[in-house]
Design a protein around this motif. Sequence first.
Motif, PDB file in Angstrom:
ATOM      1  N   THR A 103      22.534  47.900  13.271  1.00 22.02           N
ATOM      2  CA  THR A 103      23.278  48.931  13.216  1.00 22.02           C
ATOM      3  C   THR A 103      22.823  49.561  11.698  1.00 22.02           C
ATOM      4  O   THR A 103      22.036  49.179  11.037  1.00 22.02           O
ATOM      5  CB  THR A 103      24.702  48.438  13.107  1.00 22.02           C
ATOM      6  N   TRP A 104      23.638  50.565  11.536  1.00 24.52           N
ATOM      7  CA  TRP A 104      23.454  51.525  10.053  1.00 24.52           C
ATOM      8  C   TRP A 104      23.642  50.594   9.090  1.00 24.52           C
ATOM      9  O   TRP A 104      23.043  50.484   7.833  1.00 24.52           O
ATOM     10  CB  TRP A 104      24.144  52.562  10.048  1.00 24.52           C
ATOM     11  N   ASP A 105      24.551  49.678   9.351  1.00 24.82           N
ATOM     12  CA  ASP A 105      25.223  48.680   8.068  1.00 24.82           C
ATOM     13  C   ASP A 105      24.326  47.238   8.259  1.00 24.82           C
ATOM     14  O   ASP A 105      24.725  46.355   7.521  1.00 24.82           O
ATOM     15  CB  ASP A 105      26.356  48.195   8.444  1.00 24.82           C
ATOM     16  N   LYS A 106      23.107  47.368   9.020  1.00 25.37           N
ATOM     17  CA  LYS A 106      22.383  46.314   8.959  1.00 25.37           C
ATOM     18  C   LYS A 106      22.983  44.922   9.689  1.00 25.37           C
ATOM     19  O   LYS A 106      22.766  43.887   9.282  1.00 25.37           O
ATOM     20  CB  LYS A 106      21.437  45.732   7.795  1.00 25.37           C
ATOM     21  N   THR A 107      23.829  44.951  10.728  1.00 24.85           N
ATOM     22  CA  THR A 107      24.424  43.980  11.514  1.00 24.85           C
ATOM     23  C   THR A 107      23.936  44.226  12.852  1.00 24.85           C
ATOM     24  O   THR A 107      23.312  45.241  13.242  1.00 24.85           O
ATOM     25  CB  THR A 107      25.993  44.218  11.440  1.00 24.85           C
ATOM     26  N   ASN A 108      24.152  43.336  13.657  1.00 20.17           N
ATOM     27  CA  ASN A 108      24.100  43.393  15.225  1.00 20.17           C
ATOM     28  C   ASN A 108      25.560  43.504  15.839  1.00 20.17           C
ATOM     29  O   ASN A 108      26.305  42.587  15.568  1.00 20.17           O
ATOM     30  CB  ASN A 108      23.276  42.157  15.287  1.00 20.17           C
ATOM     31  N   GLU A 109      25.408  44.189  16.692  1.00 24.02           N
ATOM     32  CA  GLU A 109      26.679  44.387  17.514  1.00 24.02           C
ATOM     33  C   GLU A 109      26.173  44.324  19.049  1.00 24.02           C
ATOM     34  O   GLU A 109      25.454  45.356  19.454  1.00 24.02           O
ATOM     35  CB  GLU A 109      27.411  45.720  17.278  1.00 24.02           C
ATOM     36  N   LEU A 110      26.579  43.374  19.881  1.00 16.74           N
ATOM     37  CA  LEU A 110      26.001  43.283  21.159  1.00 16.74           C
ATOM     38  C   LEU A 110      26.661  43.703  22.212  1.00 16.74           C
ATOM     39  O   LEU A 110      28.277  43.164  22.181  1.00 16.74           O
ATOM     40  CB  LEU A 110      25.413  41.776  21.527  1.00 16.74           C
ATOM     41  N   ASP A 111      26.441  44.192  23.353  1.00 17.74           N
ATOM     42  CA  ASP A 111      27.257  44.820  24.554  1.00 17.74           C
ATOM     43  C   ASP A 111      26.778  44.141  25.735  1.00 17.74           C
ATOM     44  O   ASP A 111      25.693  43.668  25.920  1.00 17.74           O
ATOM     45  CB  ASP A 111      27.237  46.102  24.484  1.00 17.74           C
ATOM     46  N   SER A 112      27.606  43.905  26.477  1.00 15.32           N
ATOM     47  CA  SER A 112      27.217  43.196  27.990  1.00 15.32           C
ATOM     48  C   SER A 112      28.347  43.176  29.063  1.00 15.32           C
ATOM     49  O   SER A 112      29.589  43.498  28.559  1.00 15.32           O
ATOM     50  CB  SER A 112      26.789  41.747  27.895  1.00 15.32           C
ATOM     51  N   GLY A 219      21.577  45.252  22.478  1.00 13.43           N
ATOM     52  CA  GLY A 219      22.020  45.250  21.407  1.00 13.43           C
ATOM     53  C   GLY A 219      22.398  46.761  20.980  1.00 13.43           C
ATOM     54  O   GLY A 219      22.622  47.169  19.591  1.00 13.43           O
ATOM     55  N   GLY A 220      22.307  47.630  22.080  1.00 16.75           N
ATOM     56  CA  GLY A 220      22.499  48.929  21.533  1.00 16.75           C
ATOM     57  C   GLY A 220      21.496  49.910  21.159  1.00 16.75           C
ATOM     58  O   GLY A 220      20.377  49.632  21.426  1.00 16.75           O
ATOM     59  N   MET A 221      21.644  50.752  20.302  1.00 15.01           N
ATOM     60  CA  MET A 221      20.747  51.495  19.693  1.00 15.01           C
ATOM     61  C   MET A 221      20.652  51.483  18.233  1.00 15.01           C
ATOM     62  O   MET A 221      21.517  51.185  17.496  1.00 15.01           O
ATOM     63  CB  MET A 221      20.906  53.201  19.850  1.00 15.01           C
ATOM     64  N   THR A 222      19.421  51.670  17.675  1.00 15.92           N
ATOM     65  CA  THR A 222      19.065  51.302  16.254  1.00 15.92           C
ATOM     66  C   THR A 222      19.871  52.360  15.486  1.00 15.92           C
ATOM     67  O   THR A 222      19.868  53.421  15.817  1.00 15.92           O
ATOM     68  CB  THR A 222      17.381  51.534  16.091  1.00 15.92           C
ATOM     69  N   GLY A 223      20.353  51.769  14.424  1.00 17.96           N
ATOM     70  CA  GLY A 223      21.045  52.867  13.375  1.00 17.96           C
ATOM     71  C   GLY A 223      22.267  53.059  13.810  1.00 17.96           C
ATOM     72  O   GLY A 223      22.995  53.963  13.476  1.00 17.96           O
ATOM     73  N   LYS A 224      23.233  52.599  14.801  1.00 18.61           N
ATOM     74  CA  LYS A 224      24.179  53.028  15.478  1.00 18.61           C
ATOM     75  C   LYS A 224      25.287  52.797  14.372  1.00 18.61           C
ATOM     76  O   LYS A 224      25.351  51.953  13.612  1.00 18.61           O
ATOM     77  CB  LYS A 224      24.776  52.381  16.850  1.00 18.61           C
ATOM     78  N   ARG A 225      26.328  53.762  14.413  1.00 19.97           N
ATOM     79  CA  ARG A 225      27.418  53.852  13.339  1.00 19.97           C
ATOM     80  C   ARG A 225      28.804  54.131  14.202  1.00 19.97           C
ATOM     81  O   ARG A 225      28.979  54.308  15.219  1.00 19.97           O
ATOM     82  CB  ARG A 225      27.267  54.950  12.523  1.00 19.97           C
ATOM     83  N   TRP A 226      29.736  53.572  13.321  1.00 17.36           N
ATOM     84  CA  TRP A 226      31.298  53.937  13.717  1.00 17.36           C
ATOM     85  C   TRP A 226      31.636  52.992  14.995  1.00 17.36           C
ATOM     86  O   TRP A 226      32.501  53.293  15.714  1.00 17.36           O
ATOM     87  CB  TRP A 226      31.478  55.383  13.989  1.00 17.36           C
ATOM     88  N   GLY A 227      31.128  51.917  15.216  1.00 12.68           N
ATOM     89  CA  GLY A 227      31.238  51.190  16.247  1.00 12.68           C
ATOM     90  C   GLY A 227      31.002  51.723  17.627  1.00 12.68           C
ATOM     91  O   GLY A 227      31.701  51.406  18.742  1.00 12.68           O
ATOM     92  N   ARG A 228      29.872  52.611  17.572  1.00 11.50           N
ATOM     93  CA  ARG A 228      29.439  53.257  18.926  1.00 11.50           C
ATOM     94  C   ARG A 228      29.230  51.942  20.011  1.00 11.50           C
ATOM     95  O   ARG A 228      28.631  51.046  19.853  1.00 11.50           O
ATOM     96  CB  ARG A 228      28.061  53.682  18.444  1.00 11.50           C
ATOM     97  N   ILE A 229      29.518  52.393  21.265  1.00 10.25           N
ATOM     98  CA  ILE A 229      29.468  51.621  22.537  1.00 10.25           C
ATOM     99  C   ILE A 229      28.828  52.628  23.464  1.00 10.25           C
ATOM    100  O   ILE A 229      29.178  53.761  23.590  1.00 10.25           O
ATOM    101  CB  ILE A 229      30.969  51.371  23.254  1.00 10.25           C
ATOM    102  N   GLY A 230      27.739  51.903  23.976  1.00  5.00           N
ATOM    103  CA  GLY A 230      27.043  52.857  25.053  1.00  5.00           C
ATOM    104  C   GLY A 230      27.503  52.573  26.487  1.00  5.00           C
ATOM    105  O   GLY A 230      28.462  51.991  26.553  1.00  5.00           O
ATOM    106  N   ASP A 231      26.463  52.674  27.339  1.00  6.65           N
ATOM    107  CA  ASP A 231      26.805  52.503  28.800  1.00  6.65           C
ATOM    108  C   ASP A 231      26.883  51.155  29.478  1.00  6.65           C
ATOM    109  O   ASP A 231      27.569  50.732  30.155  1.00  6.65           O
ATOM    110  CB  ASP A 231      25.844  53.421  29.781  1.00  6.65           C
TER     111      ASP A 231
END
Length: 353
Positions: A103-112, A219-231
């Motif tokens: 993410t933008w904050d250099k963390t990993n936020e995973l979705d499944s 893992g979502g999109m590179t540089g995502k911010r504000w807790g973005r969640i995709g499809d």
Amino acid sequence: MLKSILIALAVALASLPAAIPAMAQTDQSARWSIAIHGGAGTIERSRITPEKDKEIRAALNAALTRGTEILKAGGSAMDAITATIIMLEDDPNFNAGKGAVFTWDKTNELDSSIMDGSDLSAGAVAGVTATKNPILLARAVKDKSPHVMLSGNGADQFSREQGMEQVTPDYYATPRRLRQIENVLSKQVSAADVDYKLGTVGAVAMDQNGNMAAGTSTGGMTGKRWGRIGDSPVIGAGTYADNRSCAISATGAGEYFIRLGVAHEICTRIKLKEKDRAPSQDGQEGEGPLQPSIVQKIADDVIAELGVLGGTGGIIFATPWGQAGYSFNTPGMYRGRATSAEAQSVAIYGDED
């Protein structure tokens, strides 16, 4: 008035089946199918070394083989896709589990997410930060909670309570992903220039009982911010399964897949096409399987509509008639498929079958 509404609602709910039956099929015995993907995007021969090409094909083949072994042995579609996705999550070539983007904050936020087409039960997680295999957590949400989707701290807490294997942040990190986020943060490239669609993984299957399942992990999109969640964790957008129509897993520009409800849209059109067919002599809906060309056109039409909106990406599908395939509007998609009637195959580029 309220009392009459409640009575009508109770009657309607009581009439719903506890499970969605497998669609009646000709010669269903031992029929099964599976399709997998590892992301869609700017996948061109000029951008991939021969060594990496070979490595990715080997990873796709290994995951696909694991799924087919389960299906051939009479295992469930749910177990087949879960085992397949675990292997892809564990492979750093993909943007899921180990090798997830930052993410933008250099963390990993995973979705499944995961869905069972036999009863339309589903589970999903978003913003997970410490679970080794998010697909297992999504399945635990489906099987062991009263909810469909958990997110953030709550999802992490549920993961720990369920005894899921936990990892530290360094587990997900790979040199390639770190370079990507550093380039974005230093403004050497914009987030839009990073092929953030590439790497999401998914699997769909039909087992020998005619039950269907779908799952997706990212893992979502590179540089995502504000807790973005995709499809990917959104049931109906990135994942959907229904014994009466199809199983779908998507990969691509998530915002567009959400807006179009791609996974559910494809399944709905297949179900409507099946109902529109003339009934057979014994009164069953349709006569024989819905032809592969019809299923393919439905998938292609929805992906074309995605493109009109400005979205890019692709889907994999499995149907109640034993078909497995894909549709995408990008130069390539990491993909593979196998059925009880067709040999296992994997592909990368758009000009491959």
